[in-house]
Design a protein around this motif. Structure first.
Motif, PDB file in Angstrom:
ATOM      1  N   GLU A 149      35.760  -4.475 -45.978  1.00 60.75           N
ATOM      2  CA  GLU A 149      35.501  -5.506 -46.991  1.00 60.75           C
ATOM      3  C   GLU A 149      36.796  -5.988 -47.620  1.00 60.75           C
ATOM      4  O   GLU A 149      36.977  -7.195 -47.871  1.00 60.75           O
ATOM      5  CB  GLU A 149      34.557  -4.958 -48.078  1.00 60.75           C
ATOM      6  N   TYR A 150      37.717  -5.055 -47.895  1.00 60.29           N
ATOM      7  CA  TYR A 150      39.015  -5.436 -48.478  1.00 60.29           C
ATOM      8  C   TYR A 150      39.793  -6.335 -47.533  1.00 60.29           C
ATOM      9  O   TYR A 150      40.405  -7.330 -47.910  1.00 60.29           O
ATOM     10  CB  TYR A 150      39.776  -4.164 -48.822  1.00 60.29           C
ATOM     11  N   ILE A 151      39.782  -5.970 -46.205  1.00 59.30           N
ATOM     12  CA  ILE A 151      40.519  -6.777 -45.210  1.00 59.30           C
ATOM     13  C   ILE A 151      39.895  -8.167 -45.117  1.00 59.30           C
ATOM     14  O   ILE A 151      40.607  -9.188 -45.070  1.00 59.30           O
ATOM     15  CB  ILE A 151      40.500  -6.056 -43.842  1.00 59.30           C
ATOM     16  N   CYS A 152      38.563  -8.240 -45.111  1.00 56.44           N
ATOM     17  CA  CYS A 152      37.914  -9.550 -45.003  1.00 56.44           C
ATOM     18  C   CYS A 152      38.159 -10.410 -46.248  1.00 56.44           C
ATOM     19  O   CYS A 152      38.330 -11.629 -46.141  1.00 56.44           O
ATOM     20  CB  CYS A 152      36.404  -9.362 -44.797  1.00 56.44           C
ATOM     21  N   SER A 153      38.167  -9.797 -47.421  1.00 55.15           N
ATOM     22  CA  SER A 153      38.454 -10.575 -48.637  1.00 55.15           C
ATOM     23  C   SER A 153      39.850 -11.166 -48.590  1.00 55.15           C
ATOM     24  O   SER A 153      40.079 -12.294 -49.039  1.00 55.15           O
ATOM     25  CB  SER A 153      38.276  -9.683 -49.860  1.00 55.15           C
ATOM     26  N   TYR A 154      40.817 -10.427 -48.007  1.00 58.19           N
ATOM     27  CA  TYR A 154      42.185 -10.951 -47.878  1.00 58.19           C
ATOM     28  C   TYR A 154      42.230 -12.098 -46.882  1.00 58.19           C
ATOM     29  O   TYR A 154      42.896 -13.126 -47.100  1.00 58.19           O
ATOM     30  CB  TYR A 154      43.123  -9.819 -47.465  1.00 58.19           C
ATOM     31  N   LEU A 155      41.520 -11.948 -45.734  1.00 59.42           N
ATOM     32  CA  LEU A 155      41.534 -12.993 -44.713  1.00 59.42           C
ATOM     33  C   LEU A 155      40.772 -14.232 -45.159  1.00 59.42           C
ATOM     34  O   LEU A 155      41.135 -15.358 -44.788  1.00 59.42           O
ATOM     35  CB  LEU A 155      40.922 -12.441 -43.421  1.00 59.42           C
ATOM     36  N   GLN A 156      39.723 -14.064 -45.969  1.00 64.59           N
ATOM     37  CA  GLN A 156      38.953 -15.224 -46.425  1.00 64.59           C
ATOM     38  C   GLN A 156      39.717 -16.095 -47.405  1.00 64.59           C
ATOM     39  O   GLN A 156      39.343 -17.238 -47.616  1.00 64.59           O
ATOM     40  CB  GLN A 156      37.648 -14.744 -47.074  1.00 64.59           C
ATOM     41  N   ARG A 157      40.785 -15.561 -47.960  1.00 63.97           N
ATOM     42  CA  ARG A 157      41.664 -16.427 -48.782  1.00 63.97           C
ATOM     43  C   ARG A 157      42.389 -17.435 -47.907  1.00 63.97           C
ATOM     44  O   ARG A 157      42.695 -18.539 -48.347  1.00 63.97           O
ATOM     45  CB  ARG A 157      42.669 -15.582 -49.553  1.00 63.97           C
ATOM     46  N   LEU A 158      42.670 -17.018 -46.630  1.00 64.06           N
ATOM     47  CA  LEU A 158      43.365 -17.923 -45.709  1.00 64.06           C
ATOM     48  C   LEU A 158      42.382 -18.839 -45.004  1.00 64.06           C
ATOM     49  O   LEU A 158      42.666 -20.016 -44.789  1.00 64.06           O
ATOM     50  CB  LEU A 158      44.157 -17.100 -44.684  1.00 64.06           C
ATOM     51  N   GLU A 159      41.216 -18.286 -44.646  1.00 61.15           N
ATOM     52  CA  GLU A 159      40.191 -19.079 -43.961  1.00 61.15           C
ATOM     53  C   GLU A 159      38.833 -18.551 -44.401  1.00 61.15           C
ATOM     54  O   GLU A 159      38.517 -17.371 -44.202  1.00 61.15           O
ATOM     55  CB  GLU A 159      40.351 -18.975 -42.441  1.00 61.15           C
ATOM     56  N   SER A 160      38.024 -19.419 -44.954  1.00 61.19           N
ATOM     57  CA  SER A 160      36.746 -18.988 -45.515  1.00 61.19           C
ATOM     58  C   SER A 160      35.681 -18.736 -44.451  1.00 61.19           C
ATOM     59  O   SER A 160      34.647 -18.145 -44.746  1.00 61.19           O
ATOM     60  CB  SER A 160      36.240 -20.041 -46.500  1.00 61.19           C
ATOM     61  N   LYS A 161      35.900 -19.143 -43.180  1.00 63.16           N
ATOM     62  CA  LYS A 161      34.890 -18.989 -42.131  1.00 63.16           C
ATOM     63  C   LYS A 161      34.918 -17.618 -41.466  1.00 63.16           C
ATOM     64  O   LYS A 161      34.093 -17.334 -40.596  1.00 63.16           O
ATOM     65  CB  LYS A 161      35.070 -20.073 -41.079  1.00 63.16           C
ATOM     66  N   ILE A 162      35.861 -16.767 -41.803  1.00 63.52           N
ATOM     67  CA  ILE A 162      35.974 -15.445 -41.177  1.00 63.52           C
ATOM     68  C   ILE A 162      34.886 -14.548 -41.750  1.00 63.52           C
ATOM     69  O   ILE A 162      34.668 -14.486 -42.964  1.00 63.52           O
ATOM     70  CB  ILE A 162      37.371 -14.851 -41.429  1.00 63.52           C
ATOM     71  N   CYS A 163      34.178 -13.810 -40.852  1.00 64.66           N
ATOM     72  CA  CYS A 163      33.125 -12.899 -41.277  1.00 64.66           C
ATOM     73  C   CYS A 163      33.529 -11.463 -40.973  1.00 64.66           C
ATOM     74  O   CYS A 163      34.407 -11.198 -40.133  1.00 64.66           O
ATOM     75  CB  CYS A 163      31.791 -13.234 -40.596  1.00 64.66           C
ATOM     76  N   ALA A 164      32.855 -10.506 -41.590  1.00 60.82           N
ATOM     77  CA  ALA A 164      33.219  -9.094 -41.457  1.00 60.82           C
ATOM     78  C   ALA A 164      32.881  -8.551 -40.074  1.00 60.82           C
ATOM     79  O   ALA A 164      33.617  -7.729 -39.515  1.00 60.82           O
ATOM     80  CB  ALA A 164      32.506  -8.290 -42.534  1.00 60.82           C
ATOM     81  N   SER A 165      31.777  -9.019 -39.473  1.00 62.41           N
ATOM     82  CA  SER A 165      31.394  -8.508 -38.150  1.00 62.41           C
ATOM     83  C   SER A 165      32.422  -8.872 -37.081  1.00 62.41           C
ATOM     84  O   SER A 165      32.774  -8.065 -36.213  1.00 62.41           O
ATOM     85  CB  SER A 165      30.019  -9.064 -37.777  1.00 62.41           C
ATOM     86  N   GLU A 166      32.966 -10.091 -37.190  1.00 63.23           N
ATOM     87  CA  GLU A 166      33.992 -10.525 -36.215  1.00 63.23           C
ATOM     88  C   GLU A 166      35.243  -9.674 -36.335  1.00 63.23           C
ATOM     89  O   GLU A 166      35.821  -9.217 -35.332  1.00 63.23           O
ATOM     90  CB  GLU A 166      34.316 -12.007 -36.454  1.00 63.23           C
ATOM     91  N   VAL A 167      35.692  -9.413 -37.576  1.00 64.02           N
ATOM     92  CA  VAL A 167      36.905  -8.621 -37.775  1.00 64.02           C
ATOM     93  C   VAL A 167      36.678  -7.186 -37.312  1.00 64.02           C
ATOM     94  O   VAL A 167      37.551  -6.567 -36.666  1.00 64.02           O
ATOM     95  CB  VAL A 167      37.312  -8.670 -39.266  1.00 64.02           C
ATOM     96  N   GLU A 168      35.491  -6.620 -37.617  1.00 61.11           N
ATOM     97  CA  GLU A 168      35.224  -5.246 -37.219  1.00 61.11           C
ATOM     98  C   GLU A 168      35.164  -5.112 -35.694  1.00 61.11           C
ATOM     99  O   GLU A 168      35.640  -4.130 -35.099  1.00 61.11           O
ATOM    100  CB  GLU A 168      33.902  -4.786 -37.857  1.00 61.11           C
ATOM    101  N   ALA A 169      34.590  -6.095 -34.989  1.00 55.00           N
ATOM    102  CA  ALA A 169      34.547  -6.059 -33.522  1.00 55.00           C
ATOM    103  C   ALA A 169      35.955  -6.111 -32.919  1.00 55.00           C
ATOM    104  O   ALA A 169      36.277  -5.401 -31.960  1.00 55.00           O
ATOM    105  CB  ALA A 169      33.692  -7.220 -33.006  1.00 55.00           C
ATOM    106  N   LEU A 170      36.824  -6.957 -33.522  1.00 53.55           N
ATOM    107  CA  LEU A 170      38.203  -7.061 -33.028  1.00 53.55           C
ATOM    108  C   LEU A 170      38.954  -5.750 -33.212  1.00 53.55           C
ATOM    109  O   LEU A 170      39.685  -5.287 -32.316  1.00 53.55           O
ATOM    110  CB  LEU A 170      38.913  -8.209 -33.758  1.00 53.55           C
ATOM    111  N   LEU A 171      38.806  -5.107 -34.384  1.00 52.10           N
ATOM    112  CA  LEU A 171      39.497  -3.848 -34.629  1.00 52.10           C
ATOM    113  C   LEU A 171      38.971  -2.743 -33.732  1.00 52.10           C
ATOM    114  O   LEU A 171      39.707  -1.834 -33.320  1.00 52.10           O
ATOM    115  CB  LEU A 171      39.329  -3.457 -36.111  1.00 52.10           C
ATOM    116  N   THR A 172      37.662  -2.788 -33.425  1.00 53.31           N
ATOM    117  CA  THR A 172      37.082  -1.763 -32.542  1.00 53.31           C
ATOM    118  C   THR A 172      37.625  -1.887 -31.114  1.00 53.31           C
ATOM    119  O   THR A 172      37.852  -0.872 -30.427  1.00 53.31           O
ATOM    120  CB  THR A 172      35.560  -1.890 -32.559  1.00 53.31           C
ATOM    121  N   ARG A 173      37.855  -3.117 -30.644  1.00 52.60           N
ATOM    122  CA  ARG A 173      38.383  -3.315 -29.294  1.00 52.60           C
ATOM    123  C   ARG A 173      39.818  -2.793 -29.159  1.00 52.60           C
ATOM    124  O   ARG A 173      40.200  -2.240 -28.126  1.00 52.60           O
ATOM    125  CB  ARG A 173      38.336  -4.805 -28.913  1.00 52.60           C
TER     126      ARG A 173
END
Length: 592
Positions: free
Chosen positions: A536-560
């Motif tokens: 949630e902290y990582i997504c809140s930081y990224l949403q300041r740069l782009e509001s369309k980023i969601c938590a599921s997308e970021v979590e899938a990328l980190l898992t890969r």
């Protein structure tokens, strides 16, 4: 007796001593007096030319009592351009001395050594206009204001701690001590003002005595020339009073003789003609007064008629058909206007009734006079004149018409009172209906409130049940994660196989340029946070740069990207927390 004997011996010894010894004693007294006088001036901080004042001033009475100062209960910090005044709760300045009469000068002590005259003016100009400022030394000065009340404001600054700028040096800090000072200029101006007030009071008293003094009688000097002048003045309206007073004085003093009797007779005759002129003027004024009364009566009658029309309009608007169409504010204004119109109508009606009662009383008086005159005429043989009979008949007819009008007005007043009573009863019934409606609405609101309370209790029970289910699910999830961790430990592969597998699939881990940018930004962010961060902290930081980023997308990328990012768990049960960390450097060493 012993004191008297000692005094006599001292006087005898002083008489026997020589003139040189007496001169030396006088010099020592003068030096001692000069020394103690200078010391007292230095201690009190008085300006040059200031003299002590006695409690009694010749010709001016007692000195007025000192003014009571309104000292503030709680002092505040005062900021200026060059300095700041701080209230010191531990410092208790001495109370001010007795205020001298006409005091416009204050003594200011406890100044910092580096304080200039400009800074002192900046502080005390807020109290009023400064006429003169004399700095006697580095630590005290005297200030003279334009008015007396300004010294009261200045004395209220006593007890403040003054600081120049933000310096803490001893020469830049001090404690203000402000008190009244005795100045010769202030005393002189006060004495001049008191003398001026005494002179003005004396002048007013003299004018009042002259105003109430009876006028002196005219000089009693009779002569033929003066008699001719007085006779001419008696013919003039403006000078008639003065001439009559002179004539009365001559007659009282015995100026009437056989030689002057004809002159006095002619003057008395002119006075008698003046009485006839006064009677004619009185009759003219009475006629004007009657015309004014008639005009006033007509004006009041017109105002009363218009008031009756206005009241009728208000009564029509108060009926049920039109009254229900107005708003609440409009009804309130209509009630006020109706009451005002009724008051105005009643006032003018009383005025008109009073006028008519006076006319009736005058008519009755005239009737009695006419009856008396008629009885007298009956006693006398000649008949009454026809003009008087016609006038009496006209007055009787007018009296009858006025009585009829009075009865009609009384009937109208009774009808209006009945209408008001009926309107009051209808309004009371309407208010009772409104009260019933309000009671019914209140009962409905109470029932609705009880239903809401039952619903709230039911939802609280459901919430408690959901919390218990959530706790059970969290415990079950924790047990499942422990089992999955054991399975992953058993099924783990070797580092070489993992690196080969990573090389084989490396081309498929980052699928677009956007994911590459996200990996770079997340790597930089987690490198700054060495203890890791939640998704949630990582997504809140990224949403300041782009509001369309969601938590599921970021979590899938980190898992890969398992060689670049790793997930760590901490806590037990409900306090279980997942954190992602950057492990790119360790993954690079393993890959090589």
């Amino acid at each position: 007796m012993l004191l008297a004997a000692a005094g006599g011996m001292e006087a005898a010894a002083a008489g026997t001593e020589g003139p040189a010894r007496k001169t030396r004693r006088q010099r020592r007294r003068r030096r001692r007096k000069a020394f103690w006088g200078a010391a007292a001036d230095a201690d009190l901080g008085m300006m040059a030319g200031i003299l002590p004042i006695s409690p009694l001033v010749s010709g001016l009475g007692m000195v007025p009592p000192p003014a009571v100062l309104d000292r503030p209960v709680a002092k505040e910090i005062i900021h200026y351009k060059s300095c700041t005044l701080f209230p010191d709760p531990h410092l208790h300045p001495p109370p001010p001395c007795q205020r001298p009469p006409g005091c416009k000068t204050v003594y200011v002590g406890g100044l910092p050594a580096n304080m200039m005259k400009e800074i002192i003016k900046e502080i005390f100009e807020t109290c009023g206009e400064i006429v003169a400022l004399r700095k006697n030394s580095d630590t005290f000065c005297h200030i003279r204001f334009a008015e007396e009340y300004m010294t009261d404001k200045a004395v209220q600054l006593s007890g403040y701690h003054v600081r120049l700028g933000s310096s803490t040096d001893k020469d830049d800090n001090g404690h203000l001590v402000v008190d009244f000072a005795i100045a010769q200029d202030d005393l002189y101006e006060w004495e001049c003002k008191q003398r001026e007030e005494v002179r003005e009071e004396r002048r007013r008293r003299r004018l009042a005595e002259e105003r109430h003094r009876p006028p002196s009688p005219p000089p009693v000097v009779y002569s033929d020339h003066e008699c001719f002048i007085v006779a001419e003045k008696l013919k003039d309206e403006a000078q008639f009073s003065e001439a009559v007073q002179t004539l009365h004085t001559w007659i009282e003093r015995g100026a009437v003789t056989r030689r002057t009797a004809n002159n006095f007779y002619s003057m008395i005759q002119s006075i008698n003609s003046h009485i006839r002129r006064l009677l004619n003027e009185k009759a003219a004024h009475e006629k004007e007064m009657e015309e004014a009364k008639d005009k006033f009566k007509l004006a009041v009658s017109g105002i009363l008629a218009q008031s009756e029309q206005i009241v009728a309009v208000h009564h029509s608007a108060s009926k049920q058909k039109a009254w229900d169409l107005f708003t609440k504010g409009q009804r309130k204004n209509l009630r006020v206007w109706r009451s005002q119109a009724e008051e105005i109508r009643n006032i003018h009606n009383d005025v008109l009734m009073g006028i008519r009662e006076e006319e009736e009383m005058e008519i009755s008086d005239e009737d009695t006079e006419l009856e008396e005159s008629g009885s007298q005429m009956q006693c006398q043989p000649p008949p009454p004149p026809p003009a008087l009979i016609a006038k009496a008949e006209a007055l009787k007819e007018e009296n009858d018409s006025l009585r009829c009008q009075l009865d009609a007005y009384r009937n109208e007043v009774e009808l209006l009172k009945q209408e008001q009573n009926q309107a009051g009863r209808g309004e009371a019934s309407r208010q009772g209906q409104k009260l019933k409606f309000l009671q019914q609405a209140l009962q409905g609101m109470q029932q609705h409130l009880l239903e809401l309370q039952n619903e709230c209790e039911r939802r609280d029970a459901e919430l408690d049940k959901a919390k218990e289910e959530k706790t059970q699910l969290a415990q079950l999830l924790e047990s499942l994660e422990g089992k999955a961790h054991d399975v992953s430990a058993v099924c783990s592969v070797s580092p070489k196989e993992e690196s080969m597998l990573g090389r084989g699939l490396g081309s498929n881990l980052i699928r677009s340029e956007r994911e590459g940018l996200l990996v770079g930004i997340i790597s930089t962010f987690l490198h700054v946070h060495p203890y890791g961060a939640s998704i949630e902290y990582i997504c809140s930081y990224l949403q300041r740069l782009e509001s369309k980023i969601c938590a599921s997308e970021v979590e899938a990328l980190l898992t890969r990207l398992q060689h670049t990012f790793k997930q760590e768990r901490s806590g037990i049960g409900a306090s279980l927390e997942k954190r992602w960390k950057f492990c790119g450097f360790e993954g690079l060493k393993k890959a090589m």
